[in-house]
Design a protein around this motif. Structure first.
Motif, PDB file in Angstrom:
ATOM      1  N   LEU A 185       0.824  -1.208   0.000  1.00 25.84           N
ATOM      2  CA  LEU A 185       0.000   0.000   0.000  1.00 25.84           C
ATOM      3  C   LEU A 185       0.859   1.259   0.000  1.00 25.84           C
ATOM      4  O   LEU A 185       0.506   2.259  -0.631  1.00 25.84           O
ATOM      5  CB  LEU A 185      -0.940  -0.014   1.207  1.00 25.84           C
ATOM      6  CG  LEU A 185      -2.108  -1.001   1.119  1.00 25.84           C
ATOM      7  CD1 LEU A 185      -2.782  -1.166   2.473  1.00 25.84           C
ATOM      8  CD2 LEU A 185      -3.130  -0.543   0.066  1.00 25.84           C
ATOM      9  N   VAL A 186       1.971   1.222   0.694  1.00 27.97           N
ATOM     10  CA  VAL A 186       2.889   2.360   0.695  1.00 27.97           C
ATOM     11  C   VAL A 186       3.405   2.609  -0.720  1.00 27.97           C
ATOM     12  O   VAL A 186       3.443   3.759  -1.191  1.00 27.97           O
ATOM     13  CB  VAL A 186       4.063   2.121   1.663  1.00 27.97           C
ATOM     14  CG1 VAL A 186       5.181   3.144   1.429  1.00 27.97           C
ATOM     15  CG2 VAL A 186       3.581   2.200   3.110  1.00 27.97           C
ATOM     16  N   PRO A 243       8.531   7.614   1.635  1.00 28.95           N
ATOM     17  CA  PRO A 243       8.086   6.342   2.239  1.00 28.95           C
ATOM     18  C   PRO A 243       7.521   6.492   3.648  1.00 28.95           C
ATOM     19  O   PRO A 243       6.508   5.865   3.990  1.00 28.95           O
ATOM     20  CB  PRO A 243       9.359   5.495   2.244  1.00 28.95           C
ATOM     21  CG  PRO A 243      10.202   6.070   1.154  1.00 28.95           C
ATOM     22  CD  PRO A 243       9.924   7.542   1.157  1.00 28.95           C
ATOM     23  N   GLU A 244       8.148   7.294   4.496  1.00 32.05           N
ATOM     24  CA  GLU A 244       7.700   7.400   5.884  1.00 32.05           C
ATOM     25  C   GLU A 244       6.303   8.014   5.978  1.00 32.05           C
ATOM     26  O   GLU A 244       5.422   7.494   6.683  1.00 32.05           O
ATOM     27  CB  GLU A 244       8.690   8.231   6.697  1.00 32.05           C
ATOM     28  CG  GLU A 244       8.336   8.302   8.177  1.00 32.05           C
ATOM     29  CD  GLU A 244       9.386   9.044   8.985  1.00 32.05           C
ATOM     30  OE1 GLU A 244       9.082   9.399  10.141  1.00 32.05           O
ATOM     31  OE2 GLU A 244      10.506   9.272   8.473  1.00 32.05           O
ATOM     32  N   ASP A 245       6.076   9.100   5.273  1.00 34.62           N
ATOM     33  CA  ASP A 245       4.769   9.742   5.330  1.00 34.62           C
ATOM     34  C   ASP A 245       3.719   8.938   4.569  1.00 34.62           C
ATOM     35  O   ASP A 245       2.527   8.967   4.924  1.00 34.62           O
ATOM     36  CB  ASP A 245       4.844  11.162   4.781  1.00 34.62           C
ATOM     37  CG  ASP A 245       5.477  12.129   5.779  1.00 34.62           C
ATOM     38  OD1 ASP A 245       5.588  11.756   6.963  1.00 34.62           O
ATOM     39  OD2 ASP A 245       5.866  13.243   5.373  1.00 34.62           O
ATOM     40  N   ALA A 246       4.134   8.225   3.532  1.00 31.23           N
ATOM     41  CA  ALA A 246       3.188   7.350   2.828  1.00 31.23           C
ATOM     42  C   ALA A 246       2.702   6.250   3.767  1.00 31.23           C
ATOM     43  O   ALA A 246       1.512   5.907   3.783  1.00 31.23           O
ATOM     44  CB  ALA A 246       3.842   6.744   1.590  1.00 31.23           C
ATOM     45  N   ALA A 247       3.611   5.719   4.581  1.00 36.01           N
ATOM     46  CA  ALA A 247       3.224   4.707   5.569  1.00 36.01           C
ATOM     47  C   ALA A 247       2.280   5.302   6.609  1.00 36.01           C
ATOM     48  O   ALA A 247       1.298   4.668   7.018  1.00 36.01           O
ATOM     49  CB  ALA A 247       4.463   4.126   6.239  1.00 36.01           C
ATOM     50  N   ALA A 248       2.553   6.534   7.034  1.00 36.89           N
ATOM     51  CA  ALA A 248       1.681   7.202   8.002  1.00 36.89           C
ATOM     52  C   ALA A 248       0.286   7.404   7.421  1.00 36.89           C
ATOM     53  O   ALA A 248      -0.722   7.242   8.127  1.00 36.89           O
ATOM     54  CB  ALA A 248       2.285   8.539   8.413  1.00 36.89           C
ATOM     55  N   LEU A 249       0.208   7.743   6.139  1.00 32.62           N
ATOM     56  CA  LEU A 249      -1.088   7.937   5.493  1.00 32.62           C
ATOM     57  C   LEU A 249      -1.870   6.626   5.435  1.00 32.62           C
ATOM     58  O   LEU A 249      -3.072   6.586   5.744  1.00 32.62           O
ATOM     59  CB  LEU A 249      -0.895   8.496   4.088  1.00 32.62           C
ATOM     60  CG  LEU A 249      -2.188   8.683   3.273  1.00 32.62           C
ATOM     61  CD1 LEU A 249      -3.116   9.681   3.961  1.00 32.62           C
ATOM     62  CD2 LEU A 249      -1.864   9.138   1.854  1.00 32.62           C
ATOM     63  N   VAL A 250      -1.205   5.549   5.054  1.00 29.13           N
ATOM     64  CA  VAL A 250      -1.869   4.244   4.980  1.00 29.13           C
ATOM     65  C   VAL A 250      -2.374   3.823   6.353  1.00 29.13           C
ATOM     66  O   VAL A 250      -3.529   3.395   6.511  1.00 29.13           O
ATOM     67  CB  VAL A 250      -0.902   3.175   4.416  1.00 29.13           C
ATOM     68  CG1 VAL A 250      -1.506   1.780   4.559  1.00 29.13           C
ATOM     69  CG2 VAL A 250      -0.582   3.466   2.954  1.00 29.13           C
ATOM     70  N   GLU A 251      -1.528   3.952   7.361  1.00 27.80           N
ATOM     71  CA  GLU A 251      -1.928   3.552   8.711  1.00 27.80           C
ATOM     72  C   GLU A 251      -3.107   4.377   9.209  1.00 27.80           C
ATOM     73  O   GLU A 251      -4.058   3.835   9.795  1.00 27.80           O
ATOM     74  CB  GLU A 251      -0.735   3.698   9.662  1.00 27.80           C
ATOM     75  CG  GLU A 251       0.371   2.693   9.391  1.00 27.80           C
ATOM     76  CD  GLU A 251       1.671   3.043  10.096  1.00 27.80           C
ATOM     77  OE1 GLU A 251       1.714   4.112  10.757  1.00 27.80           O
ATOM     78  OE2 GLU A 251       2.623   2.255  10.000  1.00 27.80           O
ATOM     79  N   THR A 252      -3.079   5.678   8.968  1.00 24.27           N
ATOM     80  CA  THR A 252      -4.176   6.548   9.411  1.00 24.27           C
ATOM     81  C   THR A 252      -5.479   6.200   8.703  1.00 24.27           C
ATOM     82  O   THR A 252      -6.547   6.144   9.322  1.00 24.27           O
ATOM     83  CB  THR A 252      -3.824   8.023   9.164  1.00 24.27           C
ATOM     84  OG1 THR A 252      -2.627   8.350   9.875  1.00 24.27           O
ATOM     85  CG2 THR A 252      -4.938   8.938   9.619  1.00 24.27           C
ATOM     86  N   THR A 253      -5.398   5.954   7.408  1.00 21.00           N
ATOM     87  CA  THR A 253      -6.601   5.614   6.643  1.00 21.00           C
ATOM     88  C   THR A 253      -7.212   4.304   7.132  1.00 21.00           C
ATOM     89  O   THR A 253      -8.432   4.197   7.312  1.00 21.00           O
ATOM     90  CB  THR A 253      -6.275   5.507   5.139  1.00 21.00           C
ATOM     91  OG1 THR A 253      -5.771   6.764   4.668  1.00 21.00           O
ATOM     92  CG2 THR A 253      -7.506   5.123   4.332  1.00 21.00           C
TER      93      THR A 253
END
Length: 229
Positions: free
Chosen positions: A143-144, A156-166
């Motif tokens: 997903l990232v 990558p770090e903020d993309a992971a944060a976005l996926v986790e938040t969603t």
């Protein structure tokens, strides 16, 4: 099935698939909380003890089904075309709409996600838990990468944060957007209160878009506006 007892690895795999497919159909008719191992066994056409030869518990069945549902969702998202055109805001809003709309179209996955921590991750062995968490980590990584296709500016770090938040928002929003019969009666009888009913798609779309904008804004260099000494 053309066999009574699974004797080969291929037949055992088919039997597991049959159990998972049956559970998925049941979840189109009832929420996770009402799916029982007894009813699942009856619909599969096996004794409960035989179902437990393939999955150690009801929760193990549903965790495996959750992993499968998420993988199918990722495959679907991967088919979405992105040309990299538009402003960052436009691409972020487009990604938010894609995630929200595609999740809405997968009610079984959303219901399983909403029950993951409170129900599905209980009554399982360490082995099943390890297998599930490895699958979840691989899904998160996929997903990232998908997010970065649409918004490489995130990193990558903020993309992971976005996926986790969603995903976390979806876990909560799904339950909150599925009111009980009693609350449906309340909304139907009082139009002023009906506006309080949450719309899952709109909520996920808005939360994802706002989170994206916030993450991007935090990546911008900050200008020091404090007064000079």
């Amino acid at each position: 099935m053309t066999f009574q007892r699974a004797r080969t690895d291929e037949q055992r795999s088919q039997r597991r698939r049959q159990i998972l497919d049956t559970a998925a159909v049941m979840l189109t008719e009832m929420p996770v909380a009402k799916l029982s191992l007894n009813e699942l066994s009856r619909r599969v056409g096996l004794a409960k003890a035989n179902v437990l030869r393939y999955f150690e518990s009801r929760e193990a069945v549903l965790l495996d089904l959750l992993d499968t549902e998420i993988q199918d969702w990722i495959t679907e998202l991967g088919r979405a075309r992105t040309d990299g055109q538009g402003t960052t805001r436009e691409r972020g809003d487009g990604l938010a709409d894609l995630l929200a709309t595609s999740m809405t179209q997968r009610p079984v996955m959303c219901d399983l996600l909403s029950a993951q921590g409170a129900v599905l991750e209980h009554n399982i062995s360490t082995e099943v838990g390890i297998r599930h968490k490895h699958a979840a980590r691989e899904s998160l990584q996929s997903l990232v990468q998908l997010v970065l296709r649409h918004l490489p500016e995130l990193g990558p770090e903020d993309a992971a944060a976005l996926v986790e938040t969603t995903l976390l928002m979806a876990m909560t929003a799904w339950q909150c957007s599925r009111p009980s019969d009693a609350m449906l009666a309340v909304y139907a009888s009082d139009p002023e209160l009906a506006s309080m009913r949450l719309d899952f798609t709109n909520l996920i779309r808005r939360a994802t878009a706002v989170t994206t904008s916030g993450l991007l804004a935090r990546r911008q260099p900050q200008t020091d506006t404090s007064p000079a000494p």
